[in-house]
Write a protein that holds these residues in place. Structure first.
Motif, PDB file in Angstrom:
ATOM      1  N   GLN A 132       0.654  -1.285   0.110  1.00  0.00           N
ATOM      2  CA  GLN A 132      -0.077  -0.040   0.019  1.00  0.00           C
ATOM      3  C   GLN A 132       0.942   1.305   0.147  1.00  0.00           C
ATOM      4  OE1 GLN A 132      -2.460   0.265   3.460  1.00  0.00           O
ATOM      5  NE2 GLN A 132      -3.856   1.781   2.505  1.00  0.00           N
ATOM      6  N   SER A 161       2.489   1.496  -3.596  1.00  0.00           N
ATOM      7  CA  SER A 161       1.636   2.012  -4.729  1.00  0.00           C
ATOM      8  C   SER A 161       1.336   3.453  -4.399  1.00  0.00           C
ATOM      9  CB  SER A 161       0.476   1.201  -4.282  1.00  0.00           C
ATOM     10  OG  SER A 161       0.603  -0.147  -4.608  1.00  0.00           O
ATOM     11  N   GLY A 196       7.616  -0.031  -7.564  1.00  0.00           N
ATOM     12  CA  GLY A 196       6.209   0.156  -7.956  1.00  0.00           C
ATOM     13  C   GLY A 196       6.782   1.366  -9.098  1.00  0.00           C
ATOM     14  N   ALA A 224       3.999   3.740 -11.935  1.00  0.00           N
ATOM     15  CA  ALA A 224       2.932   4.306 -12.179  1.00  0.00           C
ATOM     16  C   ALA A 224       2.950   5.075 -13.380  1.00  0.00           C
ATOM     17  CB  ALA A 224       2.073   4.871 -11.132  1.00  0.00           C
ATOM     18  N   GLY A 270      -4.694   3.479 -10.588  1.00  0.00           N
ATOM     19  CA  GLY A 270      -4.366   2.961  -9.404  1.00  0.00           C
ATOM     20  C   GLY A 270      -3.942   1.353  -9.151  1.00  0.00           C
ATOM     21  N   PHE A 275       5.621  -3.907  -9.403  1.00  0.00           N
ATOM     22  CA  PHE A 275       4.065  -3.601  -9.462  1.00  0.00           C
ATOM     23  C   PHE A 275       3.930  -2.532 -10.472  1.00  0.00           C
ATOM     24  CE2 PHE A 275       4.987  -5.626  -5.429  1.00  0.00           C
ATOM     25  CZ  PHE A 275       4.093  -6.633  -5.320  1.00  0.00           C
ATOM     26  N   HIS A 280       1.322   0.118 -12.072  1.00  0.00           N
ATOM     27  CA  HIS A 280      -0.030   0.625 -11.877  1.00  0.00           C
ATOM     28  C   HIS A 280      -0.374   1.440 -12.843  1.00  0.00           C
ATOM     29  CE1 HIS A 280       2.124  -0.053  -8.049  1.00  0.00           C
ATOM     30  NE2 HIS A 280       0.761   0.138  -7.598  1.00  0.00           N
ATOM     31  N   PHE A 289      -3.042  -2.665 -10.547  1.00  0.00           N
ATOM     32  CA  PHE A 289      -1.830  -3.027 -10.862  1.00  0.00           C
ATOM     33  C   PHE A 289      -1.698  -4.257 -11.345  1.00  0.00           C
ATOM     34  CE2 PHE A 289      -1.969  -3.921  -6.407  1.00  0.00           C
ATOM     35  CZ  PHE A 289      -1.608  -5.108  -6.371  1.00  0.00           C
TER      36      PHE A 289
END
Length: 169
Positions: A19, A22, A101, A103, A137, A131, A133, A139
Motif C-alpha cells: 500500500q 503504491s 512500483g 505508475a 491505481g 508492481f 500501476h 496494478f
C-alpha cells in the motif's frame, strides 16, 4: 489486480508495504517533468533497512523518482533510473531493493522500458516484484526475471581479477 488475490508472501512484502509503495509511485507520477510527451511516470523503491538499528517504517524505506524530460529528447531520464540513482546516493546497494512500483496515466499496465529493465537488473534480484500501476491505481505484478528473461546481470560476470588473469595468461 486486487491485493486480496495476491499471495504477497511469495514476494516477501506485506499488504501495508505494498500500500505504501503504491501510494508513493502514484505520488511520484504527479511530480514528473514531461512538458514534451505529457507521459507521466512515477517510480518507488521499497528498500531494506540500511542497518540493523534502523527501526524505520516502510514509509521511511521508500525512495521515489519521476521521469524528467529535456528539449534534447535523448537527454531525459526515466523515473526508475531517477529512483535507483537517488537510492544509490543515499547509500543503498545491489540487493537492497525489495520491490518496485511504477505508475503511469494510461489504462493499461506499462512496464519499465528496455533500458530501465537492464538498469534495474543491476540492482534487483530476479525474484524482485515490479508492481505496474495504471491511471486508476490498479496494478499488475511481474518479477524482474519475468520482465527480463535470460538477462545479463552482475552475477554473470566473472570477478575482475579472473578476467585480468585470463588476459595475462
Amino acid at each position: 489486480m486486487p491485493v486480496e488475490e495476491l499471495n504477497l508472501d511469495q514476494y516477501r512484502i506485506t499488504a501495508q508495504e505494498l500500500q505504501a509503495l503504491s501510494a508513493k509511485c502514484l505520488e511520484a507520477r504527479e511530480r514528473a517533468y514531461c512538458p514534451y510527451s505529457q507521459f507521466r511516470v512515477g517510480a518507488a523503491l521499497l528498500l531494506r533497512p540500511q542497518s540493523e538499528s534502523t527501526t524505520a517504517t516502510a514509509e521511511h524505506n521508500i525512495v521515489i523518482g519521476a521521469n524528467v524530460e529535456n528539449a534534447a529528447y535523448p537527454v531525459g531520464t526515466c523515473a526508475e533510473r531517477v529512483a535507483v540513482g537517488t537510492a544509490v546516493v543515499q547509500g543503498y546497494k545491489r540487493g537492497d531493493i525489495r520491490a518496485v512500483g511504477v505508475a503511469t496515466d494510461i489504462e493499461g499496465y506499462c512496464s519499465p522500458c528496455g533500458m530501465c529493465r537492464q538498469f534495474l537488473r543491476e540492482f534487483l534480484d530476479l525474484d524482485t516484484p515490479i508492481f505496474m500501476h495504471n491511471k486508476d491505481g490498479n496494478f499488475q505484478v511481474k518479477t524482474m526475471g519475468e520482465l527480463l528473461p535470460m538477462s545479463f546481470g552482475p552475477d554473470v560476470l566473472p570477478p575482475p581479477e579472473e578476467l585480468l588473469a585470463s588476459r595475462a595468461g
